[in-house]
Each structure stands twice: as C-alpha cells, then as structure tokens.
Design a protein around this motif. Sequence first.
Motif, PDB file in Angstrom:
ATOM      1  N   PRO A 110     -25.747   1.467  10.481  1.00 17.25           N
ATOM      2  CA  PRO A 110     -25.051   2.162   9.390  1.00 17.25           C
ATOM      3  C   PRO A 110     -23.956   1.273   8.799  1.00 17.25           C
ATOM      4  N   GLY A 111     -23.789   1.344   7.502  1.00 15.44           N
ATOM      5  CA  GLY A 111     -22.763   0.538   6.840  1.00 15.44           C
ATOM      6  C   GLY A 111     -21.371   0.825   7.356  1.00 15.44           C
ATOM      7  N   THR A 112     -21.137   2.032   7.860  1.00 15.02           N
ATOM      8  CA  THR A 112     -19.814   2.381   8.367  1.00 15.02           C
ATOM      9  C   THR A 112     -19.431   1.543   9.578  1.00 15.02           C
ATOM     10  N   GLU A 113     -20.398   1.007  10.303  1.00 18.83           N
ATOM     11  CA  GLU A 113     -20.068   0.168  11.448  1.00 18.83           C
ATOM     12  C   GLU A 113     -19.344  -1.104  11.006  1.00 18.83           C
ATOM     13  N   GLN A 114     -19.697  -1.611   9.848  1.00 18.90           N
ATOM     14  CA  GLN A 114     -19.053  -2.828   9.363  1.00 18.90           C
ATOM     15  C   GLN A 114     -17.579  -2.586   9.024  1.00 18.90           C
ATOM     16  N   SER A 115     -17.285  -1.385   8.513  1.00 18.06           N
ATOM     17  CA  SER A 115     -15.923  -1.090   8.109  1.00 18.06           C
ATOM     18  C   SER A 115     -15.079  -0.500   9.242  1.00 18.06           C
ATOM     19  N   LEU A 116     -15.696   0.250  10.147  1.00 19.43           N
ATOM     20  CA  LEU A 116     -14.935   0.948  11.181  1.00 19.43           C
ATOM     21  C   LEU A 116     -14.972   0.258  12.539  1.00 19.43           C
ATOM     22  N   ASN A 117     -15.980  -0.576  12.764  1.00 20.39           N
ATOM     23  CA  ASN A 117     -16.102  -1.263  14.056  1.00 20.39           C
ATOM     24  C   ASN A 117     -16.555  -2.697  13.808  1.00 20.39           C
ATOM     25  N   GLY A 118     -15.839  -3.341  12.884  1.00 21.62           N
ATOM     26  CA  GLY A 118     -16.288  -4.605  12.330  1.00 21.62           C
ATOM     27  C   GLY A 118     -16.482  -5.720  13.332  1.00 21.62           C
ATOM     28  N   GLN A 119     -15.521  -5.922  14.258  1.00 23.63           N
ATOM     29  CA  GLN A 119     -15.640  -7.037  15.183  1.00 23.63           C
ATOM     30  C   GLN A 119     -16.803  -6.843  16.144  1.00 23.63           C
ATOM     31  N   SER A 120     -16.982  -5.615  16.630  1.00 21.98           N
ATOM     32  CA  SER A 120     -18.116  -5.336  17.518  1.00 21.98           C
ATOM     33  C   SER A 120     -19.431  -5.535  16.775  1.00 21.98           C
ATOM     34  N   TYR A 121     -19.458  -5.125  15.526  1.00 20.59           N
ATOM     35  CA  TYR A 121     -20.648  -5.324  14.693  1.00 20.59           C
ATOM     36  C   TYR A 121     -20.963  -6.810  14.547  1.00 20.59           C
ATOM     37  N   LYS A 122     -19.941  -7.625  14.260  1.00 20.28           N
ATOM     38  CA  LYS A 122     -20.142  -9.069  14.100  1.00 20.28           C
ATOM     39  C   LYS A 122     -20.620  -9.706  15.407  1.00 20.28           C
ATOM     40  N   ASN A 123     -20.069  -9.234  16.521  1.00 21.27           N
ATOM     41  CA  ASN A 123     -20.496  -9.772  17.818  1.00 21.27           C
ATOM     42  C   ASN A 123     -21.970  -9.457  18.076  1.00 21.27           C
ATOM     43  N   ALA A 124     -22.401  -8.271  17.659  1.00 20.79           N
ATOM     44  CA  ALA A 124     -23.807  -7.899  17.837  1.00 20.79           C
ATOM     45  C   ALA A 124     -24.704  -8.796  16.995  1.00 20.79           C
ATOM     46  N   MET A 125     -24.270  -9.118  15.781  1.00 19.53           N
ATOM     47  CA  MET A 125     -25.059 -10.009  14.931  1.00 19.53           C
ATOM     48  C   MET A 125     -25.171 -11.401  15.553  1.00 19.53           C
ATOM     49  N   ALA A 126     -24.081 -11.884  16.130  1.00 14.93           N
ATOM     50  CA  ALA A 126     -24.099 -13.198  16.760  1.00 14.93           C
ATOM     51  C   ALA A 126     -25.038 -13.221  17.965  1.00 14.93           C
ATOM     52  N   SER A 127     -25.127 -12.090  18.645  1.00 13.61           N
ATOM     53  CA  SER A 127     -25.969 -11.994  19.835  1.00 13.61           C
ATOM     54  C   SER A 127     -27.431 -11.734  19.503  1.00 13.61           C
ATOM     55  N   GLN A 128     -27.660 -10.846  18.564  1.00 14.82           N
ATOM     56  CA  GLN A 128     -29.008 -10.324  18.328  1.00 14.82           C
ATOM     57  C   GLN A 128     -29.717 -10.964  17.147  1.00 14.82           C
ATOM     58  N   GLY A 129     -28.959 -11.330  16.154  1.00 16.44           N
ATOM     59  CA  GLY A 129     -29.540 -11.851  14.923  1.00 16.44           C
ATOM     60  C   GLY A 129     -29.100 -11.022  13.739  1.00 16.44           C
ATOM     61  N   ALA A 130     -29.541 -11.422  12.570  1.00  9.35           N
ATOM     62  CA  ALA A 130     -29.116 -10.768  11.329  1.00  9.35           C
ATOM     63  C   ALA A 130     -29.478  -9.291  11.325  1.00  9.35           C
ATOM     64  N   ASP A 131     -28.644  -8.503  10.653  1.00 11.13           N
ATOM     65  CA  ASP A 131     -28.848  -7.052  10.571  1.00 11.13           C
ATOM     66  C   ASP A 131     -29.900  -6.747   9.511  1.00 11.13           C
ATOM     67  N   LEU A 132     -31.157  -7.067   9.841  1.00 11.38           N
ATOM     68  CA  LEU A 132     -32.273  -6.914   8.915  1.00 11.38           C
ATOM     69  C   LEU A 132     -33.367  -6.074   9.546  1.00 11.38           C
ATOM     70  N   LEU A 133     -34.197  -5.481   8.706  1.00  7.36           N
ATOM     71  CA  LEU A 133     -35.341  -4.705   9.174  1.00  7.36           C
ATOM     72  C   LEU A 133     -36.344  -5.579   9.914  1.00  7.36           C
ATOM     73  N   THR A 134     -36.307  -6.879   9.699  1.00 10.37           N
ATOM     74  CA  THR A 134     -37.314  -7.794  10.244  1.00 10.37           C
ATOM     75  C   THR A 134     -36.830  -8.595  11.454  1.00 10.37           C
ATOM     76  N   THR A 135     -35.617  -8.335  11.929  1.00 14.67           N
ATOM     77  CA  THR A 135     -35.104  -9.040  13.102  1.00 14.67           C
ATOM     78  C   THR A 135     -35.658  -8.392  14.365  1.00 14.67           C
ATOM     79  N   LYS A 136     -36.441  -9.132  15.122  1.00 11.94           N
ATOM     80  CA  LYS A 136     -37.067  -8.564  16.310  1.00 11.94           C
ATOM     81  C   LYS A 136     -36.028  -8.282  17.402  1.00 11.94           C
ATOM     82  N   LEU A 137     -36.254  -7.196  18.118  1.00 14.69           N
ATOM     83  CA  LEU A 137     -35.377  -6.816  19.209  1.00 14.69           C
ATOM     84  C   LEU A 137     -35.773  -7.537  20.495  1.00 14.69           C
ATOM     85  N   TRP A 138     -34.896  -7.464  21.473  1.00 14.21           N
ATOM     86  CA  TRP A 138     -35.086  -8.193  22.739  1.00 14.21           C
ATOM     87  C   TRP A 138     -36.436  -7.863  23.396  1.00 14.21           C
TER      88      TRP A 138
END
Length: 477
Positions: A445-473
């Motif tokens: 959800p877009g609200t994660e970027q505004s309300l929990n931004g650092q955790s969101y960024k850490n997830a992107m660094a760990s998992q990959g881009a926040d895209l429909l096509t980024t495969k999960l673990w």
Amino acid sequence: MKKKFLYITAFVSLLAASCSKELDEVNINPNATENAQPDYLLTAAIKNTADAYWGTTNNMNSSLLFVQHWAKVQYTEEDRFIYSNSSFTSLWSTLYSQSITGFNKIIEIGNTTAHPNYRGVALTLRSWSFLLLTDAYGDIPYSQAGKLNEFITPAYDKQKDVYFGLLEDLKTAKNTLDPAGKAIAGDIIYSGNITKWKKFANALRLRIALRIADKEPAKAKQVLDEIKADGDLYISDNADIAQLIYQISPQQNPVSAQFDTRDDYRISKTIVDKLFVLNDPRLPIYASKTQTATPQEYIGLPNGLTNSEASNLGFARTSKPGAYFLTPQSPAVIFSYAELLFDRAEAAARGLTTENAAELYKQGVTASLKQFGLSDAAATTYLAQASVQYDAANYKKSIGEQKWLALFGQGLEAWAERRRLDYPQLSASVNTVLNGQIPVRFIYPGTEQSLNGQSYKNAMASQGADLLTTKLWFDVN
C-alpha cells in the motif's frame, strides 16, 4: 497562613481528583464494552478475515484473474494488470488493523483467564492471516506487528523468517489446543470442535512446509517428521474442511453480494477449456450456462481483453461462475480436504514422507469432486482417463493442474500454489502491461511509504523493487 494554604491545597487536590473522575466517565464509549468478550471478538475477526480473503479486491479483482479462474467482462483494467499502489490496500489494512489485532486480543484474554482453547484458536487464525499477507506481499511486519505500544513503525521481517515463525506459532497452537479443556463460543468455522482446530493447525503447518520445500527442504522434512512423531491428525474428510458458511443477506457470501448489484465477471476461457478437455464433471458446477443459448452451453471469457473486445463478446453469450458460487450461503473455503491430500501427495513425491503419492493424488481428486456433490462413481470414471492419471515423472504438473482445478474460487491460495508449482502453465494476454508476465506479488500500500518509510525502504533493499513482477523468496522458478 500556612494552615490556610494546606486547606487550599487539599481543596485543589480534591477538585482535581473529582474532575479526573468526571472526565474518565465522560470519555467512556457507551457503545463499547469495557471487558472484551472473546466469543464476540472471535466471530468478528473470522468474518472480517474471510470477507477480505473471499471478497472483491483480493480475490475477484486480482488473484482469481492472475490464475485465470475468472475474467472481467467490463472495466477490464485489472485483467490487464493495470494497478496502482492503492489497489492492494484492503488485504493489508484489514488483516493488520482488524484480524490480527482481534486475534491478539483473544490470545491475551486466553492467557489472563486461563482459557487455552481461545488462545490456540486465535493463534491458528492469526497464523493464517500472516500467511495470507506474506504469500501476497513477501517481506512483512511480523515479529513487531500489532505491538503499538512498542513499535509505531514496525520492521519488515524477511519472508523466510515469517514462514519459520509461523511454523513455531502453529506448533504452539496445536499443543495449546485441548479437546478436553474449556469450551469456546463464537466459533463460526468449527462450532467449538477443538479436535478439528488441531487438525487445521497441522494442515497449515503442512501448507507452509511445502511453501519452503524448494528453498529449505530439510526444514520442511523436519516439520512433517514432527507431526508424524506426535501422532497428530490432519484434516481427514470433507466434514473437516475449514470454511465459513455464510448466511443470507446482509451476511451473505461476498461473491453473491457482488453479483447482486454488478455484472463485471465471467469464468475464464482457460479453465473452461481445460474442464472440457478433461471431460471434467465439475464444469456445470464451476460455470453457468450462457444466458443466450449456445451450442457449447458453457463459454469462458478470455483473460486480458480490452473493454471493447469484452463488450463485443457480450454478457449473454459468456458464462458467469456457477450458481454454487453465487448463492448467499456459499462457503469461503480456507482449507479443503482435497488440498490436504494433494499436499500429502506432493510431500511423498518429494521424498519428505514415505506415503504413496499416486494413491493420495487419486484421493485428492475424488475428495474435490465429492466436495461439490459428485459421486464416487463419477470420480472413478474421471480418474480412468489417461489425461487425469498421475504422472510420477512430473508430479508438479499432475498435482499442480488438479490442485488448480480443486481450488477454484480460492484466488489467493490458487495463486500461491501456481507460483510455487509453475502449473498450470498460463499465458498472459497481449493486452496486459507487464510484457507477457503475470503478477507474482501484490505491491505494498502507498501508505507504507509515507507512514513506515524506513521499514519500507529496508524491505525493498532486501527483497527487490516494489513491483508486481518481483519474485518472492519462496518462488524459485
């Protein structure tokens, strides 16, 4: 003067205490109970979770389209994978703010009132809720989730860690549940049958063991060995299916409610064609006949049409989902006996158990047909076809395709299994916007970027881009 001051001080203190008491009384919500009742909380949390799982946003408008169970006949943008970062807010917000919060409260009540069965049931359902979230998004808040007094911006746990944590939670839940213990109320899944709750907890352990089997086969085997060593039972017949059976309006099935007021969906051509090829007796259950009589009687709609293409095919000449799924009381199935048998068959095929994979596969097919009211004889005839028989050389294809059929309507679960097993092999329409790919995750959800931004960024660094096509673990192929 000093004595007068003491009188004034005492008067002020008394006045402050009186005001505080009055303010406390004024600020009491007359519509809320001061002592939460676990039975009411349980009913509400189950209903909220089932509605999110079976409803429009997370099922009809997304995962059912991704697995090509359903297609859109109008407003086809979602069937062409046109989404924004507000498209997938519902699953996240409902499960965190209502479901998990409710189950945490029930766990707390179970602990403080020495009522372990409430705790065990709530822990099982909370685990299912977290499983839905991580299967859809990947890394999610888990270890810090729901602890608002400690973590306003909870960290995201890696998907592997979430799965491992849930396996421990479900083991705890299974050991906590006691059929000889205090009875519970408010249970609209199993009506307080604690033995069935233990079976369901073990079924979820098996489901997660297979989620991680491609990446962590040793851990998957350990889980199954533990269940066997404990002598525990799984869901053992269709009477054990974990499901919420809805009532009439306004407590009706979300699919029924949607079709009461709108007409946006048809059954997908992909699954109709497969049912025809297999002479599958579930066809008239999964699909309705076309409103305008056609030679084929059942006509699926191709996925990914433009609005004009879908309009040209017409509402009356394409099949809606079957009446079974459109009735108000149609159940939201959480875990079926058929799925359990297919899971056991796969575990055996992988060498994680010593059971007979081919026999369990046949039992799974039979259980699915009987779930929808078909006979043993119909199952025997169906299984006799070469196209349906188990192929030990490609167990993922045999189990994946039949599980896909058995999970019809369970969009989120069918989508998770299709990503994991890579069967059936589906193709995206040329009209879709992901260069021939089918979505493999929800975007946060877009609200994660505004309300929990650092955790969101850490997830992107760990998992990959926040895209429909980024495969999960767990999705290795």
